[in-house]
Every structure is written in structure tokens, then in C-alpha cells.
Design a protein around this motif. Structure first.
Motif, PDB file in Angstrom:
ATOM      1  N   GLY A   1       0.817  -1.201   0.000  1.00  0.00           N
ATOM      2  CA  GLY A   1       0.000   0.000   0.000  1.00  0.00           C
ATOM      3  C   GLY A   1       0.855   1.257   0.000  1.00  0.00           C
ATOM      4  N   LEU A   2       0.201   2.398  -0.178  1.00  0.00           N
ATOM      5  CA  LEU A   2       0.904   3.669  -0.363  1.00  0.00           C
ATOM      6  C   LEU A   2       1.709   4.072   0.874  1.00  0.00           C
ATOM      7  N   GLN A   3       1.092   4.052   2.037  1.00  0.00           N
ATOM      8  CA  GLN A   3       1.750   4.566   3.234  1.00  0.00           C
ATOM      9  C   GLN A   3       3.002   3.766   3.573  1.00  0.00           C
ATOM     10  N   GLU A   4       2.891   2.452   3.564  1.00  0.00           N
ATOM     11  CA  GLU A   4       4.054   1.629   3.905  1.00  0.00           C
ATOM     12  C   GLU A   4       5.128   1.689   2.827  1.00  0.00           C
ATOM     13  N   THR A   5       4.721   1.741   1.581  1.00  0.00           N
ATOM     14  CA  THR A   5       5.712   1.832   0.498  1.00  0.00           C
ATOM     15  C   THR A   5       6.510   3.123   0.621  1.00  0.00           C
ATOM     16  N   GLU A   6       5.808   4.225   0.884  1.00  0.00           N
ATOM     17  CA  GLU A   6       6.509   5.493   1.042  1.00  0.00           C
ATOM     18  C   GLU A   6       7.478   5.435   2.224  1.00  0.00           C
ATOM     19  N   ALA A   7       7.064   4.812   3.317  1.00  0.00           N
ATOM     20  CA  ALA A   7       7.947   4.671   4.482  1.00  0.00           C
ATOM     21  C   ALA A   7       9.163   3.821   4.144  1.00  0.00           C
ATOM     22  N   LEU A   8       8.965   2.769   3.359  1.00  0.00           N
ATOM     23  CA  LEU A   8      10.074   1.914   2.942  1.00  0.00           C
ATOM     24  C   LEU A   8      11.065   2.690   2.075  1.00  0.00           C
ATOM     25  N   LEU A   9      10.556   3.485   1.155  1.00  0.00           N
ATOM     26  CA  LEU A   9      11.429   4.272   0.279  1.00  0.00           C
ATOM     27  C   LEU A   9      12.239   5.286   1.086  1.00  0.00           C
ATOM     28  N   VAL A  10      11.608   5.895   2.076  1.00  0.00           N
ATOM     29  CA  VAL A  10      12.318   6.850   2.932  1.00  0.00           C
ATOM     30  C   VAL A  10      13.474   6.150   3.644  1.00  0.00           C
ATOM     31  N   ILE A  11      13.217   4.981   4.203  1.00  0.00           N
ATOM     32  CA  ILE A  11      14.266   4.245   4.920  1.00  0.00           C
ATOM     33  C   ILE A  11      15.390   3.851   3.975  1.00  0.00           C
ATOM     34  N   ASN A  12      15.052   3.440   2.764  1.00  0.00           N
ATOM     35  CA  ASN A  12      16.088   3.038   1.810  1.00  0.00           C
ATOM     36  C   ASN A  12      17.019   4.191   1.447  1.00  0.00           C
ATOM     37  N   ASN A  13      16.568   5.416   1.645  1.00  0.00           N
ATOM     38  CA  ASN A  13      17.403   6.589   1.359  1.00  0.00           C
ATOM     39  C   ASN A  13      18.114   7.107   2.598  1.00  0.00           C
ATOM     40  N   THR A  14      18.063   6.336   3.669  1.00  0.00           N
ATOM     41  CA  THR A  14      18.704   6.705   4.929  1.00  0.00           C
ATOM     42  C   THR A  14      19.809   5.717   5.241  1.00  0.00           C
ATOM     43  N   PRO A  15      20.996   6.171   5.590  1.00  0.00           N
ATOM     44  CA  PRO A  15      22.072   5.223   5.937  1.00  0.00           C
ATOM     45  C   PRO A  15      21.638   4.308   7.080  1.00  0.00           C
ATOM     46  N   PRO A  16      22.022   3.030   7.046  1.00  0.00           N
ATOM     47  CA  PRO A  16      21.610   2.102   8.097  1.00  0.00           C
ATOM     48  C   PRO A  16      22.303   2.413   9.420  1.00  0.00           C
ATOM     49  N   PRO A  17      21.705   2.011  10.528  1.00  0.00           N
ATOM     50  CA  PRO A  17      22.373   2.209  11.818  1.00  0.00           C
ATOM     51  C   PRO A  17      23.622   1.341  11.910  1.00  0.00           C
ATOM     52  N   LEU A  18      24.559   1.782  12.717  1.00  0.00           N
ATOM     53  CA  LEU A  18      25.771   1.001  12.989  1.00  0.00           C
ATOM     54  C   LEU A  18      25.479   0.120  14.192  1.00  0.00           C
ATOM     55  N   THR A  19      25.459  -1.177  13.975  1.00  0.00           N
ATOM     56  CA  THR A  19      25.002  -2.110  14.999  1.00  0.00           C
ATOM     57  C   THR A  19      26.120  -3.074  15.390  1.00  0.00           C
ATOM     58  N   LEU A  20      26.257  -3.275  16.687  1.00  0.00           N
ATOM     59  CA  LEU A  20      27.274  -4.172  17.232  1.00  0.00           C
ATOM     60  C   LEU A  20      26.607  -5.407  17.827  1.00  0.00           C
ATOM     61  N   ARG A  21      27.249  -6.540  17.668  1.00  0.00           N
ATOM     62  CA  ARG A  21      26.806  -7.782  18.305  1.00  0.00           C
ATOM     63  C   ARG A  21      27.797  -8.140  19.404  1.00  0.00           C
ATOM     64  N   MET A  22      27.327  -8.194  20.617  1.00  0.00           N
ATOM     65  CA  MET A  22      28.224  -8.547  21.717  1.00  0.00           C
ATOM     66  C   MET A  22      28.676 -10.003  21.568  1.00  0.00           C
ATOM     67  N   ASN A  23      29.851 -10.302  22.047  1.00  0.00           N
ATOM     68  CA  ASN A  23      30.334 -11.679  22.089  1.00  0.00           C
ATOM     69  C   ASN A  23      29.799 -12.308  23.366  1.00  0.00           C
ATOM     70  N   ARG A  24      28.732 -13.045  23.242  1.00  0.00           N
ATOM     71  CA  ARG A  24      28.029 -13.569  24.421  1.00  0.00           C
ATOM     72  C   ARG A  24      28.863 -14.560  25.228  1.00  0.00           C
ATOM     73  N   ARG A  25      29.980 -14.996  24.682  1.00  0.00           N
ATOM     74  CA  ARG A  25      30.870 -15.877  25.449  1.00  0.00           C
ATOM     75  C   ARG A  25      31.627 -15.101  26.525  1.00  0.00           C
ATOM     76  N   TRP A  26      31.846 -13.796  26.270  1.00  0.00           N
ATOM     77  CA  TRP A  26      32.787 -13.053  27.100  1.00  0.00           C
ATOM     78  C   TRP A  26      32.211 -11.827  27.790  1.00  0.00           C
TER      79      TRP A  26
END
Length: 449
Positions: free
Chosen positions: A165-190
Motif C-alpha cells: 500500500g501507499l503509506q508503507e511503500t513510502e515509508a520503505l522508500l524513505v528508509i532506503n534513502n537513509t544510511p543504516p544504523p551502525l550495529t554491534l553484536r556482543m560476544n556472548r561468550r565473554w
């Protein structure tokens, strides 16, 4: 001088991308040889990524100001116009006169005096008229409007409008034009997530917890996480949250034999090994030695010894039949759920690729089915939003393999949003709903012991 050098370097990268190079690879190579400070390197990255992301919108605006079709322009002149137009329309902090003057000089050096005059006239007119330029009418032609205004191929916009639909598609397009967040995964062993967050704060890196994965942190401010002692010590890795969730859906047990069929640079591979506390055995295969070389370095940094890395095509790789307790198939795909990670990716996609990818995915699934033990698990996932690569592939596989079924009860992820699961039992993360890259996942179980 540095700013002029930055613009020139950005132009060189854009021309390489136009010649077929990957934007990320071309940019990394260019910056590795450039004597620029961090601020100027950031400016080059912004120019390249921004110009590529907004190329469709920029071309729509430029086409209203250039008398001849853009396709007939000298390629270098066209990219100079795009680069200048991006600065004039999207970078308010850049003085207009500086963007125009530098573009004119680039055109003079790259082409001829006539090209310089064209660039000067077009960009100065764009600066005056940018707010008055017209876009297609949303009500009359939503595909044309969204495609031009948000800089996406029309064929993708049309598909997403029909599905979301229109609203979600527009929201998706906006996100695609935004740099992704920088995400870290902790080392759950340590380390715990709270402990890692505190350690990073002491090093002036601020983070917030990821919403779905219990083991992730999003960097909100601070320096480069790869240049911190904690990274060298293996306390965390860089990985997108959606990618983390795929491993958390599979959640294999300790002391098991597993196979990551398309390991790539190893984000999911290393998470799997950490998940089982480096017990059992995990085979990681990929067709690219370059990607696997990154994985080898990561295994050393994270001190993981349970992973065996092999280069090869998983479709024909020699794996003993019914030898694996679990298989992860993060299948090669169109990547339409992760377009924001590669600025040029949207312009390289075609509808025909969906058919090609689906055929490859079915072949890989056959290899996975042979390798899994009776009672074994298979997690099939893609970073595609397209049904041809997701539920349609799954439907064909399940129809051909009655010994396999969806393991809906095995999906026990506590933080998974309720709207990420559908009635059929599939998991679907969507950028516009969940803030992650787009992912499709099916957790399957083989009948038997």
C-alpha cells in the motif's frame, strides 16, 4: 584544496561505478589511496553515496533543465551534473557557489569549454528553480511520483505498492534513502550487553540496545568501533540486527554439527559459533575466497576454533549425506530488503534476477535437504522482500519434500514482534515496520529421529 580533491575523488568513484564497479568497493579503494583527513573522507563518502541514492530524483530534475536527453550527454558530464545537483538540492551546508564553480572546473578538465558552459547554466538554473520543478502527480500516477521523488526503479515501486500500500511503500522508500544504523553484536561468550555498553561508554562511544535481538547495540555517537581496543580483543562484532535475528531463530544446541552454506564474510557464521560456545563443528562454505579471507581473520580475532572454512559452491560441495544437525542457508538473493546498505544496488536490480535467484535458491535447498540428519533443522533466509525468492521457493520445496515441515513451535524468540510472524509460520522483518534490514525466514525440521 582538500574540498576540491574530495569532489574530484567522488567523481572518479562515480565513473568507476558507472563502469560496473561496486560502489562500496570502489569507494573503499579510492579512500585507501587518498591523503585526506577523516572529515574530508566523510565528505567523499557522503557525495558518492548520496549522489547514487538520489540518482533517480536528480535525473528527473536535471531532465527538466537540459535540452537533450540525459543519456546523450558525455558520461563524465552527466556525473558532474548529478554530483553538483546533489550538493545543491540535498546538502544545505555546502555553499551553492562552491558546488557550481567546482563542477564547472571539472567539466572543463574532463570535457571541453562547451561542457563547462552547459554545466554552469544548468546548475545555476537548478539553484534558482529547484523548489519549482515539478514531479508527477501522486493521485494520477503514484508509481511515477514515488519513483521520481524517492529515487527508486519504477518496477520495484509498483511491486511494493501492490503488496504494502501507499503509506508503507513510502515509508520503505524513505528508509532506503537513509544510511543504516551502525550495529554491534556482543560476544556472548565473554561479555553481557550491559557490560559492553558500559565499556564502550568509557571509550566515549554511546549506544542503545537493539529492540529485537537481545545481543545487539546500536551506536548513537562516538568514534569508529573498529578502532577500539575492545574490538581487537573480540568483545563485539559489527552485524546488522536483522542478520543477528536469523541466527537467533535457528538457535542450535551445543555440541552439534552444522553447515553455513553461504557464509560470506561470516557474520552469521561467527554468531553461530559464539551461540554454541565454540562447541561442536561448523562448516562454512562460500564461492568467494575474498569473502572467506575476511571470515578467517574474524575467526582468529574472536578465537573461534570450531569452524572449518572451505571455498566452494554449496550445491556441489562434498558433504556426507544426513551428517548435519543443522543447516543455515542464508541464500544469495536480490537483496531488495537491504538496499540502504549499498547506494548503487537499486539501480542494478532487474525483474529477471528474481527468476534467476529463485532457481539458484531451489538448488541450494536440495543440497541442504541432503545434508541434514533426520530430525535436523534448516533455517532458510533471504534479505529479499520478494515472494518469488521467499514463500514461493518454500512452497515448491515443501511440496517436493514431504519429509520436511515448518517448525513453527521451534520459533521461541522472545523479542520477535508479533507482526513479524504470518499465519503460515514464516518470519518476515520489514524495514518500514521493524527498523531492521528486510529479511524472510523459514525454520524447517526434517522428519525422523
Amino acid at each position: 584544496m582538500a574540498i576540491a580533491q574530495s569532489r574530484q575523488l567522488a567523481l572518479e568513484v562515480l565513473l568507476r561505478v558507472a563502469g560496473g564497479a561496486s560502489a562500496n568497493a570502489a569507494l573503499d579503494e579510492a579512500l585507501s589511496h587518498a591523503n585526506l583527513d577523516p572529515r574530508d573522507r566523510g565528505f567523499v563518502t557522503e557525495l558518492v553515496d548520496g549522489t547514487l541514492r538520489w540518482q533517480g530524483r536528480l535525473d528527473y530534475q536535471l531532465a527538466q533543465l537540459v535540452e537533450e536527453p540525459l543519456a546523450k550527454l558525455d558520461p563524465a558530464v552527466l556525473h558532474i551534473l548529478r554530483l553538483g545537483a546533489y550538493q545543491l538540492t540535498r546538502l544545505e551546508r555546502v555553499p551553492a557557489h562552491a558546488a557550481v564553480n567546482e563542477a564547472v572546473e571539472q567539466a572543463r578538465k574532463r570535457a571541453h569549454e562547451g561542457a563547462a558552459k552547459l554545466v554552469n547554466a544548468v546548475l545555476r538554473r537548478l539553484e534558482r528553480e529547484k523548489d519549482a520543478l515539478l514531479f508527477p502527480d501522486l493521485a494520477d500516477d503514484p508509481v511515477a511520483y514515488l519513483s521520481a521523488a524517492y529515487s527508486h526503479p519504477a518496477w520495484l515501486v509498483e511491486r511494493w505498492l501492490a503488496r504494502f500500500g501507499l503509506q508503507e511503500t513510502e515509508a520503505l522508500l524513505v528508509i532506503n534513502n537513509t544510511p543504516p544504523p551502525l550495529t554491534l553484536r556482543m560476544n556472548r561468550r565473554w561479555v553481557t550487553r550491559e557490560g559492553l555498553q558500559a565499556f564502550l561508554k568509557l571509550r566515549e562511544i554511546e549506544t542503545i540496545p537493539t529492540a529485537i535481538s537481545p545481543n545487539g547495540l546500536i551506536v548513537t555517537s562516538g568514534g569508529n568501533p573498529r578502532q577500539v581496543d575492545l574490538y581487537d580483543e573480540g568483545l563485539y562484532s559489527l552485524q546488522g540486527e536483522g542478520s543477528m535475528v536469523m541466527v537467533e531463530l535457528l538457535k542450535p544446541g551445543r555440541h552439534r554439527a552444522g553447515w553455513d552454506m553461504a557464509a560470506g564474510v561470516g557474520g552469521k557464521t561467527t554468531y553461530l559459533a559464539e551461540w554454541v560456545d565454540d562447541t561442536g563443528s561448523l562448516l562454512a562454505t562460500d564461492t568467494s575466497v575474498d569473502r572467506l579471507s575476511v571470515l578467517w581473520r574474524e575467526l582468529e580475532r574472536l578465537e573461534l576454533s570450531s569452524v572449518r572454512v572451505e571455498a566452494g559452491d554449496a550445491r556441489t560441495f562434498s558433504v556426507e549425506a544426513e551428517s548435519m544437525d543443522y543447516v543455515l542457508l542464508d541464500a544469495p538473493c536480490s537483496g531488495t530488503g537491504a538496499l540502504r546498505r549499498q547506494a548503487d544496488a537499486r539501480w542494478r536490480k532487474t525483474p529477471e534476477q528474481l527468476v534467476e535467484m529463485a532457481a539458484l535458491q531451489r538448488e541450494l535447498l536440495e543440497a541442504a535437504a541432503r545434508a541434514a540428519k533426520p530430525g535436523g533443522l534448516l533455517l532458510y533466509c533471504t534479505c529479499s522482500l520478494e515472494p518469488e525468492e521467499n514463500e514461493e521457493v518454500m512452497s515448491l520445496f515443501l511440496a517436493d519434500h514431504p519429509e520436511w515441515s515448518l517448525d513453527v513451535e521451534g520459533i521461541t524468540h522472545k523479542s520477535l514482534p508479533s507482526d513479524a510472524r504470518d499465519l503460515a509460520g514464516y518470519v518476515r522483518l520489514l524495514p518500514q515496520r521493524h527498523g531492521t534490514d528486510g529479511f524472510f525466514a523459514a525454520r524447517l525440521k526434517k522428519a525422523g529421529a
